[in-house]
Design a protein around this motif. Structure first.
Motif, PDB file in Angstrom:
ATOM      1  N   THR A  35      -0.043   6.510  -9.230  1.00 57.33           N
ATOM      2  CA  THR A  35      -0.251   7.730  -8.458  1.00 57.33           C
ATOM      3  C   THR A  35       0.087   7.450  -6.998  1.00 57.33           C
ATOM      4  N   LYS A  66       1.236  11.948 -10.085  1.00 58.26           N
ATOM      5  CA  LYS A  66       0.668  10.988 -11.034  1.00 58.26           C
ATOM      6  C   LYS A  66       1.695  10.739 -12.115  1.00 58.26           C
ATOM      7  N   LEU A 109      -1.881   5.411  -4.315  1.00 55.87           N
ATOM      8  CA  LEU A 109      -3.300   5.698  -4.521  1.00 55.87           C
ATOM      9  C   LEU A 109      -3.864   4.915  -5.693  1.00 55.87           C
ATOM     10  N   SER A 110      -3.033   4.712  -6.721  1.00 59.62           N
ATOM     11  CA  SER A 110      -3.454   3.988  -7.908  1.00 59.62           C
ATOM     12  C   SER A 110      -2.220   3.375  -8.550  1.00 59.62           C
ATOM     13  N   ASN A 159       1.972   6.917   0.012  1.00 60.83           N
ATOM     14  CA  ASN A 159       0.833   6.019  -0.130  1.00 60.83           C
ATOM     15  C   ASN A 159       0.563   5.799  -1.608  1.00 60.83           C
ATOM     16  N   THR A 204       0.930  14.973  -4.362  1.00 61.46           N
ATOM     17  CA  THR A 204       0.332  13.833  -5.040  1.00 61.46           C
ATOM     18  C   THR A 204       0.913  13.820  -6.441  1.00 61.46           C
ATOM     19  N   SER A 230       1.161   9.570  -3.031  1.00 63.59           N
ATOM     20  CA  SER A 230       1.165  10.842  -2.302  1.00 63.59           C
ATOM     21  C   SER A 230       1.960  10.688  -1.022  1.00 63.59           C
ATOM     22  N   SER A 265       0.825  -1.215   0.000  1.00 63.31           N
ATOM     23  CA  SER A 265       0.000   0.000   0.000  1.00 63.31           C
ATOM     24  C   SER A 265       0.859   1.265   0.000  1.00 63.31           C
TER      25      SER A 265
END
Length: 150
Positions: free
Chosen positions: A128, A145, A120-121, A118, A143, A130, A101
């Motif tokens: 992605t 991407k 996110l995707s 973290n 964040t 953050s 994660s």
């Protein structure tokens, strides 16, 4: 004659089933290693606030131009990174944490990448993450991407 036709259809059916698919990456580690990543956008708060970079919108040469940053995650836990000038290449390390994660990147000598974040995707078309980063000795929550490099 009918038996030959039936046998032919069965053989044809087996030939379609025997086609092999390419091995698509399935784990987060495999997905990270499957491509070279480039920055698509960076959203920040703290010392820097708002959308500080977006591919195609940020004029090249601005202080936040990240169009040349590239990172490749290698199977041996190394990360090969190219800085925002497109010239300097460094080798850092990476690892996935907490059941995949989070990601930790260190020693890439790139303030945007280095740190723990973290996830996110993470798909074959988008990565992605953050987390807190330090920019000019100031804390920035960012964040980031990333997409496969062109």
């Amino acid at each position: 004659m009918r038996q030959i036709l039936i046998l032919g259809l069965i053989a044809l059916g087996f030939s379609f089933n025997s086609c092999t698919k390419t091995n698509e990456p399935t784990t987060k580690s495999e997905i990270l290693q499957s491509t070279t990543w480039m920055v698509q956008s960076v959203q920040a708060s703290g010392y820097l606030t708002g959308l500080i970079y977006e591919r195609g919108r940020t004029p090249e040469g601005s202080p936040y131009d990240m169009s040349k940053i590239r990172v490749q995650f290698l199977p041996n836990g190394k990360a090969s990174a190219i800085d925002n000038t497109g010239n300097a290449q460094t080798t850092g390390t990476w690892t996935l944490l907490e059941n995949d994660s989070k990601i930790s990147i260190s020693s890439s000598q790139n303030y945007l990448l280095d740190g723990t974040g973290n996830i996110l995707s993470l798909t074959t078309s988008e990565f992605t993450f953050s987390g807190a980063r330090t920019y000019k000795s100031q804390l920035v929550e960012a964040t980031v991407k990333m997409v496969p490099a062109l």
